[in-house]
Write a protein that holds these residues in place. Structure first.
Motif, short mmCIF file in Angstrom:
data_model
loop_
_atom_site.label_atom_id
_atom_site.label_comp_id
_atom_site.label_asym_id
_atom_site.label_seq_id
_atom_site.Cartn_x
_atom_site.Cartn_y
_atom_site.Cartn_z
N ARG A 269 -47.60 14.91 -17.17
CA ARG A 269 -47.90 14.60 -18.46
C ARG A 269 -46.35 14.70 -18.78
NH1 ARG A 269 -50.87 16.50 -23.35
NH2 ARG A 269 -51.64 18.61 -21.51
N ALA A 270 -46.04 15.84 -19.01
CA ALA A 270 -44.16 15.67 -19.38
C ALA A 270 -42.85 15.82 -18.51
CB ALA A 270 -44.26 17.83 -19.52
N PHE A 271 -43.16 15.61 -17.31
CA PHE A 271 -42.43 14.80 -16.49
C PHE A 271 -41.38 14.21 -17.12
CE2 PHE A 271 -40.87 12.26 -12.39
CZ PHE A 271 -39.86 14.01 -12.27
N PRO A 272 -41.31 13.01 -18.03
CA PRO A 272 -39.85 12.62 -18.32
C PRO A 272 -39.08 14.03 -19.56
CG PRO A 272 -42.25 10.59 -18.35
CD PRO A 272 -42.59 12.02 -18.15
N GLN A 273 -40.13 14.04 -20.34
CA GLN A 273 -39.40 15.04 -21.20
C GLN A 273 -39.28 16.08 -20.80
OE1 GLN A 273 -42.62 13.79 -21.40
NE2 GLN A 273 -43.05 12.79 -22.93
N VAL A 274 -39.21 17.09 -19.15
CA VAL A 274 -38.32 18.06 -18.98
C VAL A 274 -37.05 17.45 -17.60
CG1 VAL A 274 -39.01 19.74 -17.38
CG2 VAL A 274 -40.65 18.75 -19.04
N GLN A 275 -37.60 16.24 -17.06
CA GLN A 275 -36.65 15.64 -16.09
C GLN A 275 -35.74 15.46 -17.03
OE1 GLN A 275 -36.73 15.76 -12.71
NE2 GLN A 275 -35.76 13.90 -11.78
N GLY A 276 -35.57 14.93 -18.16
CA GLY A 276 -35.15 13.77 -19.09
C GLY A 276 -33.54 14.90 -19.20
N PRO A 277 -33.57 15.83 -19.62
CA PRO A 277 -32.16 16.71 -20.05
C PRO A 277 -31.88 17.30 -18.89
CG PRO A 277 -34.80 18.01 -20.76
CD PRO A 277 -34.87 16.96 -19.96
N ALA A 278 -32.17 17.41 -17.92
CA ALA A 278 -32.22 17.72 -16.50
C ALA A 278 -30.83 16.29 -16.24
CB ALA A 278 -32.73 17.81 -15.39
N LEU A 279 -31.75 14.50 -16.12
CA LEU A 279 -30.64 13.45 -15.84
C LEU A 279 -29.63 13.71 -16.70
CD1 LEU A 279 -33.04 11.25 -14.95
CD2 LEU A 279 -32.29 12.47 -13.62
N ASP A 280 -29.51 14.15 -17.77
CA ASP A 280 -28.80 14.20 -18.90
C ASP A 280 -27.78 15.41 -18.67
OD1 ASP A 280 -29.98 11.94 -20.39
OD2 ASP A 280 -30.55 13.45 -21.78
N ALA A 281 -27.65 16.44 -18.17
CA ALA A 281 -27.44 17.59 -18.24
C ALA A 281 -25.85 17.22 -16.66
CB ALA A 281 -27.91 18.90 -18.28
N VAL A 282 -27.09 17.00 -16.12
CA VAL A 282 -25.80 16.95 -14.21
C VAL A 282 -24.96 15.24 -14.81
CG1 VAL A 282 -26.13 15.90 -12.35
CG2 VAL A 282 -28.02 17.42 -12.68
N ALA A 283 -25.59 14.10 -15.18
CA ALA A 283 -24.49 13.35 -15.83
C ALA A 283 -23.37 13.51 -16.88
CB ALA A 283 -25.52 12.06 -16.87
N TYR A 284 -23.65 14.40 -17.40
CA TYR A 284 -22.39 14.80 -18.77
C TYR A 284 -21.21 16.29 -17.14
CZ TYR A 284 -20.02 17.45 -21.77
OH TYR A 284 -18.56 19.03 -22.32
#
Length: 487
Positions: A269-284
């Motif tokens: 249920r919370a996968f996008p909310q937790v995965q999202g910061p990781a995707l953003d952090a690695v992109a940055y």
């Protein structure tokens, strides 16, 4: 374009190198070439470096370095040799060939920007070394995020012929007055480590969508948490990206129907909310590193356009350290969700399958041991995710009174990637096993190709047996698993 099975050259001009280029080159898949126009600018900077010392004091050219900044020197090539020798004090294990190739590529590209005051002959020698796979022997330990002085001093001494090559070799090249410091003023080794692991983390995070999608099917997940309307209401870029990718993999094209449970566990249920910061952090992080591998980190920095030399602190890598700390922390959270989904996969109430996905006599253990393996790896990941930016160092008689420790952050990131790969591998083994047992219908779903690939690699036997090979195969398969859904 290829030549003798090798892809076309990467042309370096000091401003357009990408992280993916570094990874491709480090793997030995391309050759390197230098842009003639940029090389002419390099020579202009070299000439300015020689002229500037006549009109002003220049750090490392007319003076010593560090706390010896006020000590006047002869400004000779011999001073540069002594600088190389005194700083070539790295210890510990040796860098791998892949990292050394990446380090040399990054440093050559930075030098191509024409602000170090190093003669083109040195750059040509580095290019020749790269294209003949001639690599210096470089020790890992000796940097704190304010220039990789030991690694680049060992490299410079190899180029001048005072140290043996680890592989191959090129003709010795002379370093002129002031060129030793110009060559050594860089974090190229740290950046090499950081770039390689950043691309790996990016790829693992992308693969984790596929693994989570397989677990979603095995667990009979609810589509509601991935609905466009949900994420439009909280549109963080990574969160939106994750939800969209899950919808794509799972063929969610219409308004979602209710799931089998009114509320799924957080792992789904919370996968996008937790995965999202990781995707953003690695992109940055990748953005930061792209800036760094195309940046001038030299102190002093020579500016042909200004006809002057600037003493500065571009060698300090706080941006890199902070971005690495953030990325490691966010990946840890994502890995926790993977371990949570693994726990759901062994629970009959979640799958309607036997406990631990066991098959055989009563009391069979099935994949019980995978939770232990995953949490061991997760514990190692947790330790490696601790921030390095909470500490600093004061060196050189107090003159250099801050350090980023980006070097250590990059090393820890590799430990994070290794551990995360194991956690995802454990989840993948369990998800594929559950789908085999359930005989799930994935014919019309984009994730089907990944499932078929995993089935072809993982052992189909369901009896109690060692799962070491399964986890290792699954961990090695992750990047191919992700690519299989889009090719």
């Amino acid at each position: 374009m290829t030549h003798n099975g090798v892809m076309a050259d990467i042309v370096l001009n000091g401003g357009s190198l990408r992280c993916d280029d570094v990874v491709t080159f480090a793997a030995g898949k391309v050759h390197v070439a230098v842009d003639p126009g940029a090389l002419a600018h390099v020579e202009d900077a070299w000439r300015l470096g020689l002229e500037a010392v006549v009109r002003r004091a220049v750090y490392g050219r007319t003076t010593g370095v560090g706390a010896n900044k006020s000590v006047v020197t002869a400004g000779s090539a011999e001073d540069g040799l002594r600088l190389m020798r005194s700083h070539a004090g790295g210890v510990g294990e040796l860098m791998t060939a892949e990292v050394v190739r990446a380090m040399l590529l990054v440093r050559l590209n930075q030098l191509m920007a024409g602000r170090a005051g190093v003669h083109p002959r040195v750059l040509n020698a580095v290019a020749a070394a790269l294209n003949t796979n001639s690599l210096p022997t470089v020790h890992r330990i000796g940097a704190i995020g304010t220039s990789d002085l030991t690694a680049l001093a060992e490299t410079a001494l190899t180029l001048v012929g005072e140290r043996p090559w680890a592989t191959g070799g090129v003709e010795p090249v002379d370093f002129g007055a002031g060129e030793a410091l110009g060559f050594m003023s860089s974090n190229a080794a740290t950046l090499a480590d950081a770039v390689l692991v950043t691309v790996e983390l990016r790829n693992l995070l992308h693969a984790s969508h596929t693994v989570a999608a397989l677990s979603y099917i095995a667990l009979g997940g609810s589509p509601e948490p991935y609905a466009r309307t949900v994420h439009a209401a909280k549109p963080h870029p990574g969160q939106v990206e994750c939800a969209a990718e899950m919808r794509r993999l799972l063929g969610m094209t219409a308004v979602p129907l209710p799931g089998r449970r009114i509320q799924d566990p957080y792992g789904l249920r919370a996968f996008p909310q937790v995965q999202g910061p990781a995707l953003d952090a690695v992109a940055y992080l990748e953005k930061v590193l792209t800036t760094e591998i195309n940046a001038s980190a030299e102190n002093p920095m020579i500016s042909v356009s200004d006809n002057d030399i600037y003493h500065n602190a571009n060698f300090h890598t706080a941006y890199v350290a902070v971005a690495l700390d953030t990325a490691r922390a966010t990946v840890h959270s994502v890995a926790e969700l993977s371990a949570a989904r693994l726990g759901d996969l062994v629970e009959p109430d979640q799958t309607d399958l036997p406990a631990f996905l066991a098959s055989g006599p009563a009391g069979s253990s099935g994949v019980m041991i995978l939770e232990y393996v995953a949490h061991d790896a997760l514990a190692a990941l947790r330790q490696a995710a601790l921030p390095v930016t909470l500490g600093t160092a004061v060196v050189s008689r107090g003159l250099e009174d801050h350090a980023s420790f980006s070097t250590q952050a990059a090393r820890q990131a590799k430990r994070v990637a290794n551990a995360y790969r194991i956690v995802l591998g454990c989840e993948l083994v369990a998800a594929v096993r559950a789908l085999r047992m359930r005989k799930a219908n994935v014919v019309d779903l984009p994730v089907r190709t990944a499932y078929e690939l995993a089935k072809s690699v993982l052992d189909p036997r369901l009896d109690d047996r060692p799962l070491t090979d399964d986890v290792e195969r699954a961990a090695a398969l992750l990047e191919d698993l992700d690519r299989s859904t889009v090719d």
